[in-house]
Motif scaffolding. Structure first.
Motif, PDB file in Angstrom:
ATOM      1  N   UNK A 186       0.808  -1.276  -0.038  1.00  0.00           N
ATOM      2  CA  UNK A 186      -0.133   0.078  -0.005  1.00  0.00           C
ATOM      3  C   UNK A 186       0.866   1.026   0.229  1.00  0.00           C
ATOM      4  N   UNK A 187       1.876   1.231   0.872  1.00  0.00           N
ATOM      5  CA  UNK A 187       3.006   2.387   0.823  1.00  0.00           C
ATOM      6  C   UNK A 187       3.387   2.525  -0.540  1.00  0.00           C
ATOM      7  N   UNK A 188       3.816   1.590  -1.453  1.00  0.00           N
ATOM      8  CA  UNK A 188       4.172   1.761  -2.608  1.00  0.00           C
ATOM      9  C   UNK A 188       3.375   2.307  -3.696  1.00  0.00           C
ATOM     10  N   UNK A 189       1.966   1.742  -3.684  1.00  0.00           N
ATOM     11  CA  UNK A 189       1.023   2.249  -4.540  1.00  0.00           C
ATOM     12  C   UNK A 189       0.769   3.583  -4.211  1.00  0.00           C
ATOM     13  N   UNK A 193       3.495   6.057  -5.337  1.00  0.00           N
ATOM     14  CA  UNK A 193       3.599   6.041  -6.755  1.00  0.00           C
ATOM     15  C   UNK A 193       2.498   7.071  -7.291  1.00  0.00           C
ATOM     16  N   UNK A 194       1.297   7.138  -6.567  1.00  0.00           N
ATOM     17  CA  UNK A 194       0.100   7.977  -7.009  1.00  0.00           C
ATOM     18  C   UNK A 194       0.338   9.182  -6.483  1.00  0.00           C
ATOM     19  N   UNK A 195       0.820   9.482  -5.584  1.00  0.00           N
ATOM     20  CA  UNK A 195       0.724  10.742  -4.905  1.00  0.00           C
ATOM     21  C   UNK A 195       0.996  12.190  -5.690  1.00  0.00           C
ATOM     22  N   UNK A 235       6.603  -6.714  -6.607  1.00  0.00           N
ATOM     23  CA  UNK A 235       7.580  -6.698  -5.359  1.00  0.00           C
ATOM     24  C   UNK A 235       7.225  -7.620  -4.158  1.00  0.00           C
ATOM     25  N   UNK A 236       5.957  -7.788  -4.015  1.00  0.00           N
ATOM     26  CA  UNK A 236       5.331  -8.994  -3.086  1.00  0.00           C
ATOM     27  C   UNK A 236       5.763 -10.138  -3.544  1.00  0.00           C
ATOM     28  N   UNK A 272      10.714   3.465   0.404  1.00  0.00           N
ATOM     29  CA  UNK A 272      11.485   4.637   0.040  1.00  0.00           C
ATOM     30  C   UNK A 272      10.684   5.444  -0.939  1.00  0.00           C
ATOM     31  N   UNK A 273      10.518   6.805  -0.995  1.00  0.00           N
ATOM     32  CA  UNK A 273       9.675   7.721  -1.978  1.00  0.00           C
ATOM     33  C   UNK A 273      10.671   7.756  -3.054  1.00  0.00           C
ATOM     34  N   UNK A 274      12.004   7.719  -2.872  1.00  0.00           N
ATOM     35  CA  UNK A 274      12.815   7.662  -4.300  1.00  0.00           C
ATOM     36  C   UNK A 274      12.498   6.300  -5.067  1.00  0.00           C
ATOM     37  N   UNK A 275      12.359   5.099  -4.590  1.00  0.00           N
ATOM     38  CA  UNK A 275      12.142   3.929  -4.904  1.00  0.00           C
ATOM     39  C   UNK A 275      10.894   4.186  -5.743  1.00  0.00           C
ATOM     40  N   UNK A 276       9.754   4.524  -4.877  1.00  0.00           N
ATOM     41  CA  UNK A 276       8.402   4.827  -5.597  1.00  0.00           C
ATOM     42  C   UNK A 276       8.460   5.681  -6.922  1.00  0.00           C
TER      43      UNK A 276
END
Length: 592
Positions: free
Chosen positions: A300-303, A306-308, A334-335, A354-358
């Motif tokens: 969820x953090x990744x999604x 990514x969308x933010x 990734x899961x 990480x936000x950089x990874x996203x």
């Protein structure tokens, strides 16, 4: 009062509805979701107690325990235990769960991991057929599919560390309902018929579910005296009432009589684990959610990260869905390769969060073209709506509990250990029993989620808190791998300004990297949106496609339960999924 599901025409229609509600007077609401008057509200504490669960008896049990002086944590035990009695289709003492708790006094959030563990006899080779194939029946049914239950240990742990009442008092409603019985509802009867062939393999199961050889039918009163006795022993003796002594002996005998290999050490050695929740920011919200062995929080953090940067509300439905789906695709990739039990595998959590990874993942999204899943890098070496249940609780002191619990598939393994009333889970199928072979929910795994004795299988259960300057929400849902994306859509709904009941009713869609397709409930997308998504290169799998020879999605998914405390206007509301007619969200005023 009955609740009907609104005709869904996509996420955009509900955003429009939220805007209209902001300028128009509210229509009459179901009393179960009515806001509590703010007369006593100070802004620091909720104006009452609220419980939203998948069954009215469980909701009432949670509220009853709070009337008796218990807090949200005692109410969580009561609600969970009653769901274990009235929803054997979804969860029970023979399964496990995740408890996300917020203690208002200290401000601390804690994640109680009561996930099942693999017995010492666990060996992936036991799930192979004579010709080297995968033994699906053994993975999903009977003794080898069952892990060591965690839910009873969670009750003991929470009562001792966080509750205000004795465990026996919190379990009393469940004991009473198990003894007196409850009316069989349509979902229960339908689910039993779907699993009947497996359930009736086992004498312990037949003795609980059959009356004079007849299967449960809607309207029957279903009584479970053996389960009542097990619950009573748990309340009286704590951990030893389930994991040692008479109940433990019967569990071991019942499993081993059917060919399994449980030991006294497997049960006596079980422990819940307190873990630090995952936290991240999305727009103005702090999101607090499930860490591994749940895959939900990281995904969820990744999604959301990514969308933010995109203003989703400003996009048309096709473009918005495309971007959300592409975020789902990348998180589920990734899961598959990185997530498992953190006590057994090293998870690159800092990188994945990480936000950089996203931002790097976001850069791989083409705004006008679907990304084929097989083009995303992946190396093998480095669907269910009735199963699982969730409830949400907020008490008048500001304590919160978001709890998702399960026995995995419908009625778990189908095996009741004679003399216990305990229907065992089939969580071993949530391991990657064979690398790259999808489990019952169609998700794959590799080494990170490979089975080992004592290890906890990866889960999708995602109880979640949302907190902004003026609103606090608790939400979660069943749904197998689709839990994560349903909670994601719920968060996006709250971010768009929807109320609790509108969030519970949101139409749903899902993508999990492989298979490479969007699945959706009936009516989620307009015809134009489906055409638009297909023009972008997406495969869209709709319920009606089954008749045309396609796989087809389920018509409805999940059973989302949520509570919203609006600190600005002093209201407390609940939302119970209209897809489930026996669920209930109920609020009771309390003077602070």
């Amino acid at each position: 009062m009955s609740r009907s599901r609104p005709t869904p025409t996509g996420f955009g229609a509900l955003l429009l509805a939220a805007l209209l509600l902001a300028v128009a007077p509210s229509c009459a609401r179901d009393a179960r979701q009515a806001p509590v008057p703010a007369a006593e509200q100070t802004g620091e504490r909720p104006p009452g107690n609220a419980v939203a669960s998948a069954h009215a008896l469980a909701t009432e049990a949670g509220l009853q325990i709070m009337r008796e002086g218990g807090n949200a944590f005692d109410a969580a035990i009561a609600t969970s235990a009653v769901l274990s009695v009235v929803e054997p289709i979804s969860s029970g003492l023979g399964g496990g769960g995740f408890f996300l708790l917020h203690d208002a006094r200290s401000g601390r959030d804690v994640f109680i991991d009561a996930r099942e563990t693999a017995p010492a006899s666990m060996d992936a080779d036991r799930y192979r057929t004579a010709d080297g194939g995968f033994d699906r029946d053994r993975a999903e049914n009977g003794p080898w599919s069952a892990g060591i239950p965690g839910l009873p240990a969670a009750f003991v742990h929470i009562a001792e560390r966080y509750g205000a009442l004795p465990l026996a008092q919190s379990l009393a409603p469940a004991v009473r309902i198990a003894e007196e019985g409850f009316p069989v509802y349509a979902r229960f009867a339908r689910g039993y018929q779907a699993r009947r062939a497996v359930m009736e393999r086992y004498p312990g199961t037949r003795s609980v579910f059959l009356v004079d050889g007849r299967a449960p039918q809607e309207g029957d009163v279903f009584r479970q005296p053996e389960l009542a006795r097990t619950l009573r022993l748990l309340g009286e003796r704590g951990f030893d009432g389930f994991y040692r002594g008479d109940v433990a002996d019967k569990l071991i005998a019942g499993v081993n009589a059917e060919g399994g290999q449980w030991t006294a050490g497997d049960l006596a050695g079980y422990r819940v684990v307190e873990r630090e929740p995952i936290r991240f920011r999305y727009h103005g919200w702090t999101v607090t959610t499930a860490p591994p062995p749940s895959s939900g929080g990281i995904a969820m953090a990744q999604m959301l990260q990514i969308l933010e940067p995109w203003d989703l509300a400003a996009l048309d439905e096709t473009q918005r869905t495309h971007l959300v789906v592409e975020s789902m695709r990348r998180a589920f990739r990734d899961r598959t390769f990185f997530l498992g039990d953190p006590d057994f595998v090293r998870i690159p959590q800092r990188t994945l969060l990480s936000r950089d990874y996203a931002a790097g993942l976001r850069a791989t999204i083409h705004p006008a073209r679907a990304t084929p899943s097989d083009l995303l890098s992946g190396e093998a070496t480095p669907l269910e709506d009735e199963e699982t249940t969730h409830f949400s609780i907020v008490d008048a002191q500001g304590n919160r509990a978001g709890v998702t619990q399960t026995v995995n598939l419908l009625f778990g393994s189908g095996l009741v250990a004679p003399g216990t009333g305990v229907l065992l889970n089939n969580e071993m199928d949530d391991f990657a029993l064979q690398p790259g072979v999808p489990n019952a929910f169609g998700v794959m795994g590799f080494e990170a989620n490979a089975p080992q004795p004592g290890k906890r299988p990866l889960s999708s259960m995602t109880p979640t808190f949302l907190e902004s300057d003026d609103r606090v929400a608790v939400l979660g849902t069943p749904g197998g791998s689709r839990i994560i994306t349903m909670v994601l859509l719920g968060i996006l709904g709250y971010d768009a300004g929807l109320d609790a009941q509108a969030v519970a009713a949101l139409p749903r869609y899902h993508h999990q990297w492989t298979p490479d397709r969007i699945s959706a409930e009936s009516g989620t997308f307009s015809g134009a949106t489906v055409a638009g998504l297909r023009a972008l290169g997406h495969t869209v799998d709709l319920p009606g496609d089954r008749a045309a020879g396609g796989r087809g999605s389920s018509h409805v998914w999940g059973n989302l339960q949520t509570v919203l405390w609006n600190r600005r206007d002093g209201t407390l509301t609940g939302g119970s999924d209209p897809r489930n007619p026996v669920g209930e969200a109920k609020v009771e005023p309390v003077a602070n």
